[in-house]
Design a protein around this motif. Structure first.
Motif, PDB file in Angstrom:
ATOM      1  N   GLU A 104       0.743  -1.220   0.049  1.00 40.92           N
ATOM      2  CA  GLU A 104      -0.008  -0.083  -0.133  1.00 40.92           C
ATOM      3  C   GLU A 104       0.957   1.280  -0.039  1.00 40.92           C
ATOM      4  N   PRO A 105       1.113   1.595  -1.329  1.00 42.96           N
ATOM      5  CA  PRO A 105       2.006   2.909  -1.217  1.00 42.96           C
ATOM      6  C   PRO A 105       1.621   4.205  -0.525  1.00 42.96           C
ATOM      7  N   MET A 106       0.351   4.556  -0.435  1.00 36.18           N
ATOM      8  CA  MET A 106      -0.124   5.437   0.204  1.00 36.18           C
ATOM      9  C   MET A 106       0.541   5.842   1.645  1.00 36.18           C
ATOM     10  N   ILE A 107       0.783   4.745   2.364  1.00 32.86           N
ATOM     11  CA  ILE A 107       1.467   4.654   3.529  1.00 32.86           C
ATOM     12  C   ILE A 107       2.556   5.540   3.753  1.00 32.86           C
ATOM     13  N   LEU A 108       3.410   5.795   2.565  1.00 33.05           N
ATOM     14  CA  LEU A 108       4.735   6.205   2.501  1.00 33.05           C
ATOM     15  C   LEU A 108       4.511   7.989   2.489  1.00 33.05           C
ATOM     16  N   GLY A 109       3.203   8.252   2.329  1.00 32.29           N
ATOM     17  CA  GLY A 109       2.898   9.814   2.366  1.00 32.29           C
ATOM     18  C   GLY A 109       3.105  10.168   3.799  1.00 32.29           C
ATOM     19  N   LEU A 110       3.246   9.331   4.749  1.00 35.47           N
ATOM     20  CA  LEU A 110       3.355   9.761   5.884  1.00 35.47           C
ATOM     21  C   LEU A 110       4.802  10.017   6.270  1.00 35.47           C
ATOM     22  N   ASP A 111       5.668   9.425   5.496  1.00 33.38           N
ATOM     23  CA  ASP A 111       7.083   9.598   6.036  1.00 33.38           C
ATOM     24  C   ASP A 111       7.927   9.265   4.850  1.00 33.38           C
ATOM     25  N   MET A 112       8.619  10.217   4.274  1.00 33.87           N
ATOM     26  CA  MET A 112       9.557   9.676   3.138  1.00 33.87           C
ATOM     27  C   MET A 112      11.009  10.581   3.228  1.00 33.87           C
ATOM     28  N   VAL A 113      11.914  10.208   2.390  1.00 32.04           N
ATOM     29  CA  VAL A 113      13.118  10.681   2.848  1.00 32.04           C
ATOM     30  C   VAL A 113      12.868  12.303   2.440  1.00 32.04           C
ATOM     31  N   GLY A 114      13.585  12.943   3.393  1.00 33.49           N
ATOM     32  CA  GLY A 114      13.355  14.375   3.387  1.00 33.49           C
ATOM     33  C   GLY A 114      12.148  15.215   4.060  1.00 33.49           C
ATOM     34  N   LEU A 115      11.110  14.336   4.322  1.00 28.60           N
ATOM     35  CA  LEU A 115       9.925  15.004   4.427  1.00 28.60           C
ATOM     36  C   LEU A 115       9.930  15.275   6.332  1.00 28.60           C
ATOM     37  N   ASN A 116      10.103  14.364   6.904  1.00 27.52           N
ATOM     38  CA  ASN A 116      10.225  14.402   8.396  1.00 27.52           C
ATOM     39  C   ASN A 116      11.578  14.181   9.015  1.00 27.52           C
ATOM     40  N   THR A 117      12.659  15.271   8.842  1.00 27.73           N
ATOM     41  CA  THR A 117      13.737  15.272   9.514  1.00 27.73           C
ATOM     42  C   THR A 117      13.689  15.583  11.027  1.00 27.73           C
ATOM     43  N   GLN A 314      16.788  18.116   2.568  1.00 26.85           N
ATOM     44  CA  GLN A 314      15.748  19.067   2.388  1.00 26.85           C
ATOM     45  C   GLN A 314      15.244  19.208   1.053  1.00 26.85           C
ATOM     46  N   ASN A 315      15.866  18.876  -0.197  1.00 32.61           N
ATOM     47  CA  ASN A 315      15.206  19.218  -1.456  1.00 32.61           C
ATOM     48  C   ASN A 315      14.829  17.857  -1.836  1.00 32.61           C
ATOM     49  N   ALA A 316      15.135  16.750  -0.943  1.00 33.88           N
ATOM     50  CA  ALA A 316      14.748  15.228  -1.593  1.00 33.88           C
ATOM     51  C   ALA A 316      13.505  14.922  -1.703  1.00 33.88           C
ATOM     52  N   VAL A 317      12.320  15.864  -1.007  1.00 32.77           N
ATOM     53  CA  VAL A 317      10.975  15.501  -1.185  1.00 32.77           C
ATOM     54  C   VAL A 317      10.863  15.995  -2.598  1.00 32.77           C
ATOM     55  N   ARG A 318      10.871  17.236  -2.843  1.00 37.22           N
ATOM     56  CA  ARG A 318      10.707  17.788  -4.209  1.00 37.22           C
ATOM     57  C   ARG A 318      11.370  16.909  -5.301  1.00 37.22           C
ATOM     58  N   ASP A 319      12.457  16.784  -5.220  1.00 39.11           N
ATOM     59  CA  ASP A 319      13.423  16.283  -6.388  1.00 39.11           C
ATOM     60  C   ASP A 319      13.112  14.886  -6.645  1.00 39.11           C
ATOM     61  N   ILE A 320      13.302  13.804  -5.296  1.00 40.59           N
ATOM     62  CA  ILE A 320      13.311  12.587  -5.531  1.00 40.59           C
ATOM     63  C   ILE A 320      12.127  11.738  -4.827  1.00 40.59           C
ATOM     64  N   SER A 321      11.878  12.021  -3.569  1.00 37.64           N
ATOM     65  CA  SER A 321      10.791  11.330  -2.929  1.00 37.64           C
ATOM     66  C   SER A 321       9.524  11.417  -3.471  1.00 37.64           C
ATOM     67  N   PHE A 322       8.930  12.703  -3.582  1.00 30.71           N
ATOM     68  CA  PHE A 322       7.682  12.888  -3.857  1.00 30.71           C
ATOM     69  C   PHE A 322       7.503  12.499  -5.335  1.00 30.71           C
ATOM     70  N   PRO A 323       8.317  12.666  -6.394  1.00 29.87           N
ATOM     71  CA  PRO A 323       8.099  12.168  -7.756  1.00 29.87           C
ATOM     72  C   PRO A 323       7.877  10.503  -7.827  1.00 29.87           C
ATOM     73  N   ALA A 324       8.731   9.827  -7.163  1.00 31.54           N
ATOM     74  CA  ALA A 324       9.016   8.491  -7.140  1.00 31.54           C
ATOM     75  C   ALA A 324       7.690   7.966  -6.434  1.00 31.54           C
TER      76      ALA A 324
END
Length: 351
Positions: A104-117, A314-324
């Motif tokens: 269930e990929p939606m779960i990762l919306g709670l916590d992905m690299v760069g989001l909750n540091t 800090q930029n990972a959410v925008r550049d890597i985590s969110f798109p993936a």
């Protein structure tokens, strides 16, 4: 005997029988089969989760019969939890969020690299997005999400000298989830999926060079016996959750549901605070520094994050985590990323 006397006798007997049965009905046991966190994750499982479930009946005043087992004594693999819970074999589960996100990929919306540091941001993100994940789990897996909590900022432990993220190039790194895998690929590492309980052996045998977890869990699992360096750069906070099978949930009365949910939310609040205390102390313990009150002293070299890497995360959410993540989540759940942008986006300034 007259008819009225017979009738009165029958009624009296029936009422006596009813009163005798009533307490038994009122005290009918609610059996809860609980799958908790792995023993290998350490002090949160030992000092918070285990005693909580052992005393849950007393805490809530509910007629509960709790059969608690840590994950690593159930024979269930971390990534199988959602599928197992859907069958109803267990009533309550301590969800390993990163590991089950493959189902269930939606779960990762709670916590992905760069989001909750940090803890403060994580609290806001969980508060904004937990209800979306709850509804999705109800719909697909017949599970209700009752609470979410973190192990704390996840850092990188290695058996080889490292000084920054660039040092990870060519190394095999145990990761938490698919989004972290994309992050490690971007810095030149090779992501490896491995159950937490297998990591210490993997580091010792050289199956992996590095692994990501929180400092307290690493200390409890003995990672610093083999690892030599820790890069103290928080990537995410490794949220976990408590969920209940909806069939079990619906068997309870409204009052019982309120009491059970309130107790589990109280446990979650307690872990949020405890997690932060453990993180700070365990970092000192792993480095062999005082005070060290919650773990074993080791002699890890603690590497301070360089500004370039801090900015990269800090930029990972925008550049890597969110798109993936958005691509994977929208594929199985159209509108998934849009809901995230609406609820979580404003917290981190992302439109």
């Amino acid at each position: 005997m007259k008819l009225q006397h017979i009738t009165r006798a029958v009624l009296t007997a029936a009422m006596a029988s009813a009163f005798a049965v009533a307490p038994a009905i009122a005290q009918e046991k609610i059996k809860l089969r609980v799958m908790g966190m792995p023993l290998s994750t350490g002090l949160i499982q030992k000092n918070k989760e285990l005693p909580f479930f052992e005393t849950l009946a007393a805490k809530t005043g509910l007629p509960l019969d709790v059969d608690y087992k840590p994950l690593d004594s159930t024979g269930v693999k971390e990534f199988e939890q959602l599928r197992v819970m859907k069958t109803g074999i267990y009533d309550i589960v301590g969800l390993r969020m990163g590991q089950v996100s493959r189902d269930e990929p939606m779960i990762l919306g709670l916590d992905m690299v760069g989001l909750n540091t940090d803890y403060k941001t994580a609290k806001k993100v969980v508060g904004a997005y937990q209800s979306y994940v709850d509804l999705r789990l109800q719909e697909v897996f017949n599970l209700k999400l009752l609470a979410v909590w973190p192990f704390g900022p996840q850092v990188i432990f290695c058996t080889k000298p490292i000084k920054d993220l660039a040092s990870l190039k060519g190394m095999k790194i145990r990761i938490l989830d698919g989004v972290m895998a994309k992050f490690m690929e971007r810095v030149g590492g090779t992501p490896v999926t491995m159950a937490f309980g297998e990591v210490a052996q993997g580091l010792k045998l050289g199956t992996i060079d590095c692994a990501v977890t929180g400092p307290s869990s690493a200390n409890s699992a003995g990672w610093p016996e083999t690892a030599t360096h820790v890069y103290a750069l928080g990537l995410q906070v490794a949220v976990q959750g408590y969920a209940i099978n909806m069939t079990s949930w619906k068997k309870m009365s409204g009052e019982q549901q309120i009491k059970l949910r309130g107790a589990i939310e109280g446990l979650s609040d307690d872990i949020w605070k405890y997690s932060e205390e453990l993180w700070t102390d365990a970092m000192r313990c792993n480095a062999g520094q005082d005070p060290c009150t919650t773990g074993k002293k080791f002699k890890l070299v603690t590497v301070k994050p360089i500004p370039k890497d801090i900015e990269f995360v800090q930029n990972a959410v925008r550049d890597i985590s969110f798109p993936a993540w958005a691509e994977a989540c929208d594929k199985v759940n159209p509108g998934c990323s849009a809901a995230w942008k609406k609820s979580v986006g404003p917290i981190i300034g992302m439109k």
